[in-house]
Design a protein around this motif. Structure first.
Motif, PDB file in Angstrom:
ATOM      1  N   PRO A 123       0.859   7.207   7.973  1.00 40.42           N
ATOM      2  CA  PRO A 123      -0.216   6.386   7.384  1.00 40.42           C
ATOM      3  C   PRO A 123      -0.160   6.295   5.854  1.00 40.42           C
ATOM      4  N   GLU A 124       0.147   7.385   5.173  1.00 45.99           N
ATOM      5  CA  GLU A 124       0.189   7.356   3.710  1.00 45.99           C
ATOM      6  C   GLU A 124       1.321   6.460   3.217  1.00 45.99           C
ATOM      7  N   ARG A 125       2.466   6.575   3.831  1.00 48.74           N
ATOM      8  CA  ARG A 125       3.605   5.741   3.441  1.00 48.74           C
ATOM      9  C   ARG A 125       3.316   4.271   3.741  1.00 48.74           C
ATOM     10  N   ARG A 126       2.694   4.011   4.855  1.00 48.51           N
ATOM     11  CA  ARG A 126       2.340   2.634   5.221  1.00 48.51           C
ATOM     12  C   ARG A 126       1.338   2.050   4.220  1.00 48.51           C
ATOM     13  N   ARG A 127       0.354   2.862   3.810  1.00 49.63           N
ATOM     14  CA  ARG A 127      -0.642   2.408   2.839  1.00 49.63           C
ATOM     15  C   ARG A 127       0.025   2.087   1.494  1.00 49.63           C
TER      16      ARG A 127
ATOM     17  N   ILE B 144       2.006  -1.187   1.792  1.00 49.12           N
ATOM     18  CA  ILE B 144       1.119  -2.353   1.768  1.00 49.12           C
ATOM     19  C   ILE B 144       0.623  -2.607   0.350  1.00 49.12           C
ATOM     20  N   GLN B 145       0.276  -1.532  -0.373  1.00 47.89           N
ATOM     21  CA  GLN B 145      -0.195  -1.678  -1.747  1.00 47.89           C
ATOM     22  C   GLN B 145       0.911  -2.257  -2.631  1.00 47.89           C
ATOM     23  N   LEU B 146       2.130  -1.763  -2.480  1.00 50.36           N
ATOM     24  CA  LEU B 146       3.248  -2.266  -3.269  1.00 50.36           C
ATOM     25  C   LEU B 146       3.503  -3.745  -2.986  1.00 50.36           C
ATOM     26  N   LEU B 147       3.507  -4.124  -1.713  1.00 50.65           N
ATOM     27  CA  LEU B 147       3.731  -5.533  -1.363  1.00 50.65           C
ATOM     28  C   LEU B 147       2.627  -6.417  -1.933  1.00 50.65           C
TER      29      LEU B 147
ATOM     30  N   LEU C   9       3.272  -6.800  -5.658  1.00 46.50           N
ATOM     31  CA  LEU C   9       4.388  -7.728  -5.883  1.00 46.50           C
ATOM     32  C   LEU C   9       3.951  -9.177  -5.696  1.00 46.50           C
ATOM     33  N   ALA C  10       3.130  -9.427  -4.680  1.00 45.01           N
ATOM     34  CA  ALA C  10       2.630 -10.781  -4.437  1.00 45.01           C
ATOM     35  C   ALA C  10       1.751 -11.242  -5.595  1.00 45.01           C
ATOM     36  N   ASP C  11       0.911 -10.342  -6.112  1.00 45.73           N
ATOM     37  CA  ASP C  11       0.063 -10.690  -7.258  1.00 45.73           C
ATOM     38  C   ASP C  11       0.904 -11.019  -8.480  1.00 45.73           C
TER      39      ASP C  11
END
Length: 68
Positions: free
Chosen positions: A23-27, A30-33, A36-38
């Motif tokens: 879960p921590e790695r997944r979070r 998601i935050q990194l992606l 990057l989109a922003d």
């Protein structure tokens, strides 16, 4: 999610298995992606303004070369 490839001993067949991220790695992923989109949206929004600035700097440099 990541894919892993497992090959049996003496076998040429591949078995693809899907591993769930903790879960921590997944979070963090998601935050990194999201960041990057922003960043991409800001770049796209500012691109015309930056291009105009570049064009004006080129014109000013050209006039200085011609005048000097």
């Amino acid at each position: 999610m990541g894919l892993t490839c497992e090959v049996g001993a003496g076998s040429l067949s591949f078995v693809w298995t899907l591993q769930r991220l903790d879960p921590e790695r997944r979070r963090r992923r998601i935050q990194l992606l999201s960041e990057l989109a922003d960043a991409k949206s800001v770049r796209v929004r500012l691109a015309p303004r930056r291009a105009r600035g570049d064009q004006l700097r080129d014109l000013i440099a050209l006039r200085r070369r011609l005048a000097g």
